[in-house]
Scaffold this motif. Structure first.
Motif, short mmCIF file in Angstrom:
data_model
loop_
_atom_site.label_atom_id
_atom_site.label_comp_id
_atom_site.label_asym_id
_atom_site.label_seq_id
_atom_site.Cartn_x
_atom_site.Cartn_y
_atom_site.Cartn_z
N ASN A 109 0.87 -1.17 0.05
CA ASN A 109 -0.12 0.07 0.15
C ASN A 109 0.72 1.26 0.04
O ASN A 109 1.51 1.58 0.92
CB ASN A 109 -0.84 -0.09 1.12
CG ASN A 109 -1.71 1.24 1.54
OD1 ASN A 109 -1.99 1.61 2.60
ND2 ASN A 109 -2.41 1.72 0.47
N ARG A 111 1.38 5.17 0.18
CA ARG A 111 0.75 6.24 0.57
C ARG A 111 1.74 7.33 0.74
O ARG A 111 2.52 7.68 1.48
CB ARG A 111 0.13 6.00 2.02
CG ARG A 111 -0.88 4.95 1.93
CD ARG A 111 -1.61 4.93 3.49
NE ARG A 111 -2.70 4.21 3.06
CZ ARG A 111 -3.55 3.91 4.15
NH1 ARG A 111 -3.60 4.54 5.30
NH2 ARG A 111 -4.92 3.18 3.74
N ARG A 139 3.00 0.58 3.31
CA ARG A 139 2.23 -0.28 4.43
C ARG A 139 1.94 -1.53 3.65
O ARG A 139 1.21 -1.73 2.89
CB ARG A 139 1.10 0.61 4.65
CG ARG A 139 -0.07 -0.09 5.69
CD ARG A 139 -1.39 0.48 5.97
NE ARG A 139 -1.99 -0.33 6.65
CZ ARG A 139 -3.46 -0.03 6.66
NH1 ARG A 139 -3.76 0.94 6.13
NH2 ARG A 139 -4.19 -0.57 7.34
N SER A 256 0.54 6.45 8.53
CA SER A 256 0.11 7.34 7.54
C SER A 256 -1.14 8.33 7.82
O SER A 256 -1.06 9.46 7.18
CB SER A 256 -0.49 6.15 6.34
OG SER A 256 -1.50 5.36 6.70
N SER A 271 -3.92 6.98 -2.46
CA SER A 271 -2.98 5.74 -2.33
C SER A 271 -3.29 4.71 -3.22
O SER A 271 -4.15 4.70 -4.09
CB SER A 271 -3.56 5.10 -0.83
OG SER A 271 -4.65 4.50 -0.98
N SER A 273 -2.69 0.27 -3.81
CA SER A 273 -2.84 -0.86 -3.11
C SER A 273 -2.39 -1.93 -4.25
O SER A 273 -3.30 -2.19 -5.15
CB SER A 273 -3.85 -1.35 -2.40
OG SER A 273 -4.16 -0.29 -1.52
N TYR A 287 -7.17 1.56 -6.19
CA TYR A 287 -6.74 2.98 -5.76
C TYR A 287 -8.01 3.57 -5.10
O TYR A 287 -8.97 3.73 -5.09
CB TYR A 287 -6.56 3.89 -7.11
CG TYR A 287 -5.53 3.03 -8.09
CD1 TYR A 287 -4.19 3.36 -7.96
CD2 TYR A 287 -5.76 2.08 -8.81
CE1 TYR A 287 -2.92 2.82 -8.58
CE2 TYR A 287 -4.71 1.43 -9.70
CZ TYR A 287 -3.43 1.87 -9.37
OH TYR A 287 -2.42 1.01 -9.95
N VAL A 290 -6.64 8.35 1.00
CA VAL A 290 -6.41 7.91 2.44
C VAL A 290 -7.66 8.36 3.36
O VAL A 290 -7.89 7.84 4.31
CB VAL A 290 -5.40 8.29 2.74
CG1 VAL A 290 -5.00 8.46 4.26
CG2 VAL A 290 -4.15 7.80 2.01
N SER A 311 -5.54 9.75 -6.72
CA SER A 311 -5.59 8.26 -6.83
C SER A 311 -5.73 7.68 -8.16
O SER A 311 -5.03 6.86 -8.48
CB SER A 311 -6.65 7.73 -5.94
OG SER A 311 -6.42 8.04 -4.71
#
Ligand code: IPM
Ligand code: MG
Length: 371
Positions: A109, A111, A139, A256, A271, A273, A287, A290, A311
């Motif tokens: 992830n 960020r 993350r 984060s 973010s 992932s 996407y 956050v 994103s």
């Protein structure tokens, strides 16, 4: 790699609260890039989170999960709201998002926390501490205490109750996310800070050992280690010391959010992932902004669409191999901020525009050819 003329299959999951508003605005930007890239998008839309609980009794159906698995990327809004707060944990809106992360195996992830110069005064810290800030928190997203078994609440023989979760990592789970951090650091300042609680937790010492071993493969990248509590403090004290931070699922969740406030607003942070690159050369990806679903401002046109728009920028970069398009979108957002266009969250009490007027401004800046 798909041929350029094949449509890019984007699954859109707006979710709850402000999710649908910020997603609808972002779809205007998607549409603009479909034209600019001359690449059609096949967009499907479905429900997730609280909306799915209301319609189907579960936060993510098998059908939506299957569609997500077969899509080229998922664009996700936000989930949750007071209405569903009394549900048991596995039937809360958040469980829908966790199911997608797990089933798509989105282990990394990303960020980014970037402080735009125009917003340095909106930061929780003094402007000189955050001006030029550019941190990337990576993350781990599919393991650790979020998913560890066993977990539950038990009744002890004497009648007291006891709740427990399990923090667990396999070496592969640590290695692949740490490797992702080193690979990405090579495209940045070549500094990785691995964050753990090696002084207290078995998983922490384990994490640190693996990070050190992986680091040996990257002699050109500086590796440091930091305890999670110290990292929280250093983020407030001297945030610009960081380039890439890599950490586990729970510490990454907390750090984060802390890093987000350095930038002035959660409303700006995107973010990505990402899963591993599969044998077909594609990687699964989701996407999402956050920020959460902010039910208190939903439907009022007050939400900041930039986190979701950015994103989608990450989707251009990481799923569509369209780095130039992503640069163009980021430049357009910078221009809009430099021009003083503000939604309420970043207006510091001054004049502000609506969610859709902010998108109008981004679309105008895109037309302007800002790079
Ligand atoms: C996040 C959120 C989620 C998490 C929630 C909504 C499950 O806080 O993406 O940071 O805890 O991972
Ligand atoms: Mg969080």
């Amino acid at each position: 790699m798909a041929a350029a003329s094949e449509p890019f299959r984007l699954l859109v999951l707006p979710g709850d609260g402000i999710g649908p508003e910020v997603i609808d605005e972002t779809l205007r930007v998607v549409d603009w890039f479909a034209g600019w890239l001359n690449r059609p998008f096949a967009i499907s839309r479905d429900i997730i989170g609280g909306a799915s609980i209301d319609a189907h009794g579960v936060p993510a159906t098998d059908a939506v999960t299957a569609t997500a698995l077969s899509a080229d990327a998922v664009l996700f809004g936000a989930v949750g709201g007071e209405k569903w707060d009394s549900q048991p944990i596995h039937l809360r809106p958040e469980a829908g998002l966790l199911r997608l992360r797990k089933e798509l195996d989105l282990f990394a992830n990303l960020r980014p926390a970037i402080c735009y110069p125009e917003l340095a005064s909106a930061s929780a810290l003094r402007p000189e501490l955050v001006e030029g800030l550019d941190i990337l928190i990576i993350r781990e997203l599919t393991a650790g205490v979020y998913f560890g078994e066993p977990r539950g609440v038990e009744v002890l023989p004497d009648g007291r109750r006891r709740a427990y979760d399990t923090q667990a990592y396999t070496s592969e789970e640590v290695e692949r996310v740490v490797r992702a951090a080193f690979d990405i650091a090579r495209l940045r300042q070549r500094k990785v800070c691995s964050v753990d609680k090696a002084n207290v937790m078995e998983t922490g010492a384990f994490w640190r050992g693996i990070a050190t071993a992986v680091g040996a493969d990257y002699p050109d990248v500086e590796l440091t280690h930091m305890y999670a509590d110290n990292c929280a403090m250093q983020l407030m004290r001297r945030p610009k010391q960081f380039d890439v931070i890599v950490t586990d699922n729970l510490f990454g969740d907390i750090l984060s959010d802390a890093a987000a406030m350095l930038t002035g607003s959660l409303g700006l942070l995107p973010s990505a992932s990402l899963g591993a690159i599969g044998p077909d050369g594609r990687r699964k990806a989701l996407y999402e902004p956050v920020h959460g679903s902010a039910p208190d401002i939903a439907g009022k046109g007050l939400a900041n669409p930039l986190a979701t728009i950015l994103s989608f920028g990450m989707c251009l970069r990481y799923s569509m191999d369209a780095g130039e398009a992503a640069d163009r979108l980021e430049a357009a957002v910078r221009r809009v901020l430099a021009d003083g266009v503000r939604t309420a969250d970043i207006a510091a009490g001054g004049p502000h525009v609506s969610t859709s007027a902010m998108t109008d401004a981004v679309l105008r800046a895109l037309e302007h050819d800002p790079i």
